[in-house]
Design a protein around this motif. Structure first.
Motif, PDB file in Angstrom:
ATOM      1  N   MET A   1       9.401  15.685 -21.656  1.00 51.88           N
ATOM      2  CA  MET A   1       9.888  16.800 -22.382  1.00 51.88           C
ATOM      3  C   MET A   1       8.672  17.647 -22.357  1.00 51.88           C
ATOM      4  SD  MET A   1       9.974  15.873 -26.292  1.00 51.88           S
ATOM      5  CE  MET A   1      10.255  17.582 -26.866  1.00 51.88           C
ATOM      6  N   ARG A   2       8.684  18.868 -22.089  1.00 46.42           N
ATOM      7  CA  ARG A   2       7.637  19.563 -22.228  1.00 46.42           C
ATOM      8  C   ARG A   2       7.554  20.619 -23.512  1.00 46.42           C
ATOM      9  NH1 ARG A   2       6.828  22.208 -16.123  1.00 46.42           N
ATOM     10  NH2 ARG A   2       6.515  20.042 -15.074  1.00 46.42           N
ATOM     11  N   ILE A   3       6.225  21.059 -23.871  1.00 52.11           N
ATOM     12  CA  ILE A   3       6.189  21.525 -25.478  1.00 52.11           C
ATOM     13  C   ILE A   3       5.359  22.779 -25.066  1.00 52.11           C
ATOM     14  CG2 ILE A   3       5.432  21.580 -27.540  1.00 52.11           C
ATOM     15  CD1 ILE A   3       6.116  18.591 -27.389  1.00 52.11           C
ATOM     16  N   ARG A   4       5.633  23.973 -25.591  1.00 53.06           N
ATOM     17  CA  ARG A   4       4.972  25.295 -25.549  1.00 53.06           C
ATOM     18  C   ARG A   4       4.200  25.164 -26.906  1.00 53.06           C
ATOM     19  NH1 ARG A   4       7.079  31.021 -27.075  1.00 53.06           N
ATOM     20  NH2 ARG A   4       5.280  32.227 -26.744  1.00 53.06           N
ATOM     21  N   TYR A   5       2.706  25.479 -26.634  1.00 57.56           N
ATOM     22  CA  TYR A   5       1.910  25.576 -27.719  1.00 57.56           C
ATOM     23  C   TYR A   5       1.079  26.779 -27.750  1.00 57.56           C
ATOM     24  CZ  TYR A   5      -1.410  23.898 -24.625  1.00 57.56           C
ATOM     25  OH  TYR A   5      -2.360  23.571 -23.473  1.00 57.56           O
ATOM     26  N   GLY A   6       0.421  27.357 -28.963  1.00 56.43           N
ATOM     27  CA  GLY A   6      -0.555  28.155 -28.757  1.00 56.43           C
ATOM     28  C   GLY A   6      -0.460  28.818 -30.211  1.00 56.43           C
ATOM     29  N   PHE A   7      -1.640  29.865 -30.062  1.00 57.28           N
ATOM     30  CA  PHE A   7      -1.981  30.662 -31.454  1.00 57.28           C
ATOM     31  C   PHE A   7      -2.305  32.025 -31.085  1.00 57.28           C
ATOM     32  CE2 PHE A   7      -5.727  28.623 -29.941  1.00 57.28           C
ATOM     33  CZ  PHE A   7      -6.527  29.375 -29.994  1.00 57.28           C
ATOM     34  N   ASN A   8      -1.971  33.060 -32.176  1.00 60.14           N
ATOM     35  CA  ASN A   8      -2.373  34.407 -31.873  1.00 60.14           C
ATOM     36  C   ASN A   8      -3.062  34.796 -33.393  1.00 60.14           C
ATOM     37  OD1 ASN A   8      -2.854  37.229 -31.718  1.00 60.14           O
ATOM     38  ND2 ASN A   8      -0.742  37.471 -30.924  1.00 60.14           N
ATOM     39  N   ILE A   9      -4.425  34.784 -33.240  1.00 56.96           N
ATOM     40  CA  ILE A   9      -5.224  35.100 -34.494  1.00 56.96           C
ATOM     41  C   ILE A   9      -5.960  36.340 -34.403  1.00 56.96           C
ATOM     42  CG2 ILE A   9      -6.995  34.305 -36.126  1.00 56.96           C
ATOM     43  CD1 ILE A   9      -6.151  31.448 -35.327  1.00 56.96           C
ATOM     44  N   LYS A  10      -6.019  37.143 -35.418  1.00 56.04           N
ATOM     45  CA  LYS A  10      -6.644  38.280 -35.657  1.00 56.04           C
ATOM     46  C   LYS A  10      -7.489  38.278 -36.917  1.00 56.04           C
ATOM     47  CE  LYS A  10      -4.102  41.290 -32.331  1.00 56.04           C
ATOM     48  NZ  LYS A  10      -3.398  42.658 -32.191  1.00 56.04           N
ATOM     49  N   ILE A  11      -8.823  38.915 -36.828  1.00 61.64           N
ATOM     50  CA  ILE A  11      -9.500  38.927 -38.185  1.00 61.64           C
ATOM     51  C   ILE A  11     -10.292  40.198 -37.915  1.00 61.64           C
ATOM     52  CG2 ILE A  11      -9.607  36.498 -38.536  1.00 61.64           C
ATOM     53  CD1 ILE A  11     -12.457  36.386 -37.451  1.00 61.64           C
ATOM     54  N   ASP A  12     -10.693  40.839 -39.114  1.00 67.26           N
ATOM     55  CA  ASP A  12     -11.497  42.021 -39.306  1.00 67.26           C
ATOM     56  C   ASP A  12     -12.900  41.498 -39.716  1.00 67.26           C
ATOM     57  OD1 ASP A  12      -9.343  43.879 -38.616  1.00 67.26           O
ATOM     58  OD2 ASP A  12      -8.890  44.266 -40.836  1.00 67.26           O
ATOM     59  N   VAL A  13     -13.771  41.808 -39.055  1.00 66.64           N
ATOM     60  CA  VAL A  13     -15.265  41.508 -39.042  1.00 66.64           C
ATOM     61  C   VAL A  13     -16.157  42.755 -39.371  1.00 66.64           C
ATOM     62  CG1 VAL A  13     -14.975  39.455 -38.290  1.00 66.64           C
ATOM     63  CG2 VAL A  13     -16.204  41.145 -37.072  1.00 66.64           C
ATOM     64  N   SER A  14     -16.919  43.062 -40.346  1.00 66.04           N
ATOM     65  CA  SER A  14     -17.530  44.293 -40.482  1.00 66.04           C
ATOM     66  C   SER A  14     -18.918  44.304 -40.008  1.00 66.04           C
ATOM     67  CB  SER A  14     -17.726  44.592 -42.031  1.00 66.04           C
ATOM     68  OG  SER A  14     -18.540  43.800 -42.769  1.00 66.04           O
ATOM     69  N   GLN A  15     -19.354  43.091 -39.278  1.00 68.10           N
ATOM     70  CA  GLN A  15     -20.755  43.006 -38.898  1.00 68.10           C
ATOM     71  C   GLN A  15     -20.888  42.042 -37.823  1.00 68.10           C
ATOM     72  OE1 GLN A  15     -22.389  41.558 -42.911  1.00 68.10           O
ATOM     73  NE2 GLN A  15     -22.770  39.950 -41.938  1.00 68.10           N
ATOM     74  N   PRO A  16     -21.726  42.145 -36.916  1.00 67.55           N
ATOM     75  CA  PRO A  16     -21.775  40.936 -35.987  1.00 67.55           C
ATOM     76  C   PRO A  16     -22.034  39.556 -36.593  1.00 67.55           C
ATOM     77  CG  PRO A  16     -23.389  42.652 -35.356  1.00 67.55           C
ATOM     78  CD  PRO A  16     -23.042  42.972 -36.562  1.00 67.55           C
ATOM     79  N   MET A  17     -21.336  38.714 -35.973  1.00 64.80           N
ATOM     80  CA  MET A  17     -21.233  37.183 -36.804  1.00 64.80           C
ATOM     81  C   MET A  17     -20.873  36.258 -35.606  1.00 64.80           C
ATOM     82  SD  MET A  17     -18.265  36.787 -39.114  1.00 64.80           S
ATOM     83  CE  MET A  17     -18.599  38.386 -39.988  1.00 64.80           C
ATOM     84  N   THR A  18     -21.302  35.216 -35.884  1.00 69.41           N
ATOM     85  CA  THR A  18     -20.710  33.864 -35.108  1.00 69.41           C
ATOM     86  C   THR A  18     -19.551  33.245 -35.874  1.00 69.41           C
ATOM     87  OG1 THR A  18     -23.120  33.432 -34.356  1.00 69.41           O
ATOM     88  CG2 THR A  18     -21.441  31.563 -34.045  1.00 69.41           C
ATOM     89  N   LEU A  19     -18.584  32.763 -34.709  1.00 67.56           N
ATOM     90  CA  LEU A  19     -17.509  32.135 -35.111  1.00 67.56           C
ATOM     91  C   LEU A  19     -17.299  30.714 -34.279  1.00 67.56           C
ATOM     92  CD1 LEU A  19     -14.701  34.708 -34.450  1.00 67.56           C
ATOM     93  CD2 LEU A  19     -16.087  34.574 -36.467  1.00 67.56           C
TER      94      LEU A  19
END
Length: 277
Positions: A1-19
């Protein structure tokens, strides 16, 4: 069988930063991926992929001020078989355990074995056999805690979950992991994709799931105190001592979550194409 997977994420940031992210399918399953659309990003600079100390695939992302978007989607081949059940898997004496399993016997940020040790031995000390003992722990946690998304709290520990008797999948997992460690059974925290495959559909929005692996019978086996039954289509993303080691998304600065979508579903043969195709 085959499975579809994934994500869609959005975040607001007010300054440059590392994730830092730990949201890529584990190394051992990369060969099963039929197709994966590369990570799509918005409002980011440099993206660097690396492997952490637990062997998980991670990314370091330089985020720019604004709405940062991260999305990924793929299709993976799966056996379609449920998690294995091996009742005769034995517990291994600590003196004979592989040295790489020993850290998973110790207390960690969310798994305070020192507070649960007496409880664990009182409840599970009489049970013989590794599989039987781990399954008894899962049965107990499954019945002891009440699941509910309103009960989620990012700082809840295993001992707090034991006392409060509520939680989400990570709390079920932390408590089961802590109790296994109390019984001298190495246990490690896992997270990843787990869709409603082979079971009635859950009306709640899809989310990443947490479960654990216990080292018995000479190998790691999957256990799931939240669902407490063998499941089909489990896709591991990351493993660690507890959730502190493997946050899906860690930001080095303030942010606000705007969107969080997770996809996990069985693919009807020849009925799905990527939007980009």
């Amino acid at each position: 069988m085959r499975i579809r997977y994934g994500f869609n994420i959005k975040i607001d940031v007010s300054q440059p930063m590392t994730l830092l992210t730990a949201m890529d399918v584990e190394q051992a399953r990369r060969g099963d991926i039929v197709h994966e659309r590369p990570l799509m990003t918005g409002s980011v600079g440099h993206v660097e992929q690396f492997t952490d100390s637990f062997g998980n695939l991670c990314r370091r992302i330089q985020a720019l001020p604004g709405t940062v978007s991260l999305s990924l989607e793929g299709i993976i081949q799966d056996s379609g078989k449920p998690d294995p059940v091996v009742p005769d898997a034995l517990q291994i004496d600590v003196s004979q355990l592989p040295v790489e399993t020993l850290p998973f016997l110790l207390a960690s940020r969310y798994c305070e074995t020192e507070f649960l040790n007496q409880t664990a031995w009182a409840r599970f000390g009489h049970i013989q056999g590794g599989w039987a003992r781990v399954q008894a722990i899962c049965d107990f946690v499954h019945e002891h805690l009440t699941f509910g998304y309103p009960n989620a709290r990012a700082t809840r520990t295993a001992f707090e979950a034991f006392n409060e008797r509520v939680g989400v999948c990570r709390d079920f997992t932390h408590l089961a992991v802590a109790l296994c460690r109390c019984m001298n059974i190495p246990a490690r925290y896992c997270n990843g994709y787990l869709g409603d495959i082979g079971i009635p559909a859950d009306p709640a929005p899809m989310d990443f799931n947490a479960w654990f692996e216990a080292y018995i019978g000479g190998r790691w086996y999957v256990f799931d105190a939240r669902h407490n039954m063998p499941r089909i289509g489990r896709i591991t993303v990351a493993r660690g001592r507890d959730a502190m080691d493997i946050p899906m998304l860690h930001t080095f600065g303030p942010h606000m979550l705007r969107r969080f979508e997770v996809i996990t579903e069985e693919v009807v043969e020849n009925a799905y194409q990527f939007a980009a195709e």
